[in-house]
Each structure stands twice: as C-alpha cells, then as structure tokens.
Design a protein around this motif. Structure first.
Motif, PDB file in Angstrom:
ATOM      1  N   LEU A 222      14.328   5.765  -3.731  1.00  0.00           N
ATOM      2  CA  LEU A 222      13.877   5.096  -2.513  1.00  0.00           C
ATOM      3  C   LEU A 222      13.165   3.789  -2.816  1.00  0.00           C
ATOM      4  O   LEU A 222      13.279   2.826  -2.059  1.00  0.00           O
ATOM      5  N   ASN A 223      12.426   3.738  -3.914  1.00  0.00           N
ATOM      6  CA  ASN A 223      11.714   2.511  -4.271  1.00  0.00           C
ATOM      7  C   ASN A 223      12.644   1.437  -4.791  1.00  0.00           C
ATOM      8  O   ASN A 223      12.326   0.244  -4.711  1.00  0.00           O
ATOM      9  N   LEU A 224      13.792   1.827  -5.345  1.00  0.00           N
ATOM     10  CA  LEU A 224      14.744   0.833  -5.848  1.00  0.00           C
ATOM     11  C   LEU A 224      15.515   0.160  -4.724  1.00  0.00           C
ATOM     12  O   LEU A 224      15.944  -0.978  -4.861  1.00  0.00           O
TER      13      LEU A 224
ATOM     14  N   PHE B   7       0.829  -1.207   0.000  1.00  0.00           N
ATOM     15  CA  PHE B   7       0.000   0.000   0.000  1.00  0.00           C
ATOM     16  C   PHE B   7       0.863   1.257   0.000  1.00  0.00           C
ATOM     17  O   PHE B   7       0.562   2.226  -0.709  1.00  0.00           O
ATOM     18  N   LEU B   8       1.933   1.253   0.766  1.00  0.00           N
ATOM     19  CA  LEU B   8       2.797   2.433   0.836  1.00  0.00           C
ATOM     20  C   LEU B   8       3.527   2.686  -0.479  1.00  0.00           C
ATOM     21  O   LEU B   8       3.745   3.848  -0.854  1.00  0.00           O
ATOM     22  N   VAL B   9       3.891   1.633  -1.194  1.00  0.00           N
ATOM     23  CA  VAL B   9       4.521   1.806  -2.501  1.00  0.00           C
ATOM     24  C   VAL B   9       3.529   2.417  -3.474  1.00  0.00           C
ATOM     25  O   VAL B   9       3.852   3.349  -4.224  1.00  0.00           O
ATOM     26  N   GLY B  10       2.298   1.928  -3.455  1.00  0.00           N
ATOM     27  CA  GLY B  10       1.253   2.505  -4.304  1.00  0.00           C
ATOM     28  C   GLY B  10       0.972   3.953  -3.949  1.00  0.00           C
ATOM     29  O   GLY B  10       0.723   4.783  -4.822  1.00  0.00           O
ATOM     30  N   LEU B  11       1.034   4.260  -2.667  1.00  0.00           N
ATOM     31  CA  LEU B  11       0.815   5.629  -2.214  1.00  0.00           C
ATOM     32  C   LEU B  11       1.937   6.549  -2.684  1.00  0.00           C
ATOM     33  O   LEU B  11       1.689   7.707  -3.048  1.00  0.00           O
ATOM     34  N   SER B  12       3.162   6.063  -2.720  1.00  0.00           N
ATOM     35  CA  SER B  12       4.262   6.894  -3.215  1.00  0.00           C
ATOM     36  C   SER B  12       4.116   7.156  -4.711  1.00  0.00           C
ATOM     37  O   SER B  12       4.396   8.261  -5.180  1.00  0.00           O
ATOM     38  N   TYR B  13       3.665   6.152  -5.473  1.00  0.00           N
ATOM     39  CA  TYR B  13       3.428   6.381  -6.896  1.00  0.00           C
ATOM     40  C   TYR B  13       2.273   7.360  -7.118  1.00  0.00           C
ATOM     41  O   TYR B  13       2.305   8.162  -8.043  1.00  0.00           O
TER      42      TYR B  13
ATOM     43  N   ALA C 108      12.871  21.306  -8.805  1.00  0.00           N
ATOM     44  CA  ALA C 108      12.511  20.723  -7.515  1.00  0.00           C
ATOM     45  C   ALA C 108      11.571  19.539  -7.699  1.00  0.00           C
ATOM     46  O   ALA C 108      11.715  18.508  -7.030  1.00  0.00           O
ATOM     47  N   ALA C 109      10.624  19.656  -8.615  1.00  0.00           N
ATOM     48  CA  ALA C 109       9.692  18.555  -8.866  1.00  0.00           C
ATOM     49  C   ALA C 109      10.419  17.324  -9.389  1.00  0.00           C
ATOM     50  O   ALA C 109      10.174  16.202  -8.927  1.00  0.00           O
ATOM     51  N   PHE C 110      11.329  17.522 -10.339  1.00  0.00           N
ATOM     52  CA  PHE C 110      12.066  16.381 -10.864  1.00  0.00           C
ATOM     53  C   PHE C 110      13.014  15.787  -9.829  1.00  0.00           C
ATOM     54  O   PHE C 110      13.243  14.572  -9.820  1.00  0.00           O
ATOM     55  N   CYS C 111      13.546  16.615  -8.941  1.00  0.00           N
ATOM     56  CA  CYS C 111      14.389  16.086  -7.860  1.00  0.00           C
ATOM     57  C   CYS C 111      13.587  15.210  -6.907  1.00  0.00           C
ATOM     58  O   CYS C 111      14.063  14.155  -6.475  1.00  0.00           O
ATOM     59  N   VAL C 112      12.378  15.620  -6.587  1.00  0.00           N
ATOM     60  CA  VAL C 112      11.517  14.816  -5.709  1.00  0.00           C
ATOM     61  C   VAL C 112      11.150  13.503  -6.382  1.00  0.00           C
ATOM     62  O   VAL C 112      11.167  12.433  -5.757  1.00  0.00           O
ATOM     63  N   ILE C 113      10.820  13.551  -7.672  1.00  0.00           N
ATOM     64  CA  ILE C 113      10.479  12.323  -8.400  1.00  0.00           C
ATOM     65  C   ILE C 113      11.686  11.388  -8.442  1.00  0.00           C
ATOM     66  O   ILE C 113      11.554  10.175  -8.198  1.00  0.00           O
TER      67      ILE C 113
END
Length: 67
Positions: free
Chosen positions: A64-66, A2-8, A53-58
C-alpha cells in the motif's frame, strides 16, 4: 505524512505484539524443549498461522505504501 508514519508504527507494533511472542514460544517449546504446565491448543499449526498472518499484513502495508 502523518498517516505514513502511523502505518510504519503499526508495523512495528505488529512485530512487537505478534512476531516476537510467536518466536519466543517456538524457541521455548521446540528448540529448548521446556516443559510448561499450560500450553494452548494448536501447537505448531497455530504458531505458523499467526506468523504467516503477521507477515501477510506487513507485506500488504508495504504494497500500500508503494502505490
């Protein structure tokens, strides 16, 4: 899971709330040369900072997901 889906979902919201408005503002201001009554302070620099900033967050979320 659920948390992975929430990050996406957060990445998708970042695209909708930051990247698309910045792209629309850039296109309206500099590609189509539209004259508007109100334009916030900052010009190109503020749009570049917002998109960077947006691309840095993405990029950070993908790293983090890797791991």
């Amino acid at each position: 899971l659920f948390l992975v889906g929430l990050s996406y979902a957060g990445i998708f919201c970042l695209v909708l709330l930051v990247i698309l408005p910045v792209a629309m503002a850039w296109r309206g201001r500099y590609s189509q040369n539209r004259q508007v009554i109100y334009q916030p302070i900052g010009g190109k620099l503020s749009l570049i900072v917002a998109i960077t900033a947006a691309f840095c967050v993405i990029f950070h979320e993908f790293l983090l997901n890797l791991l």
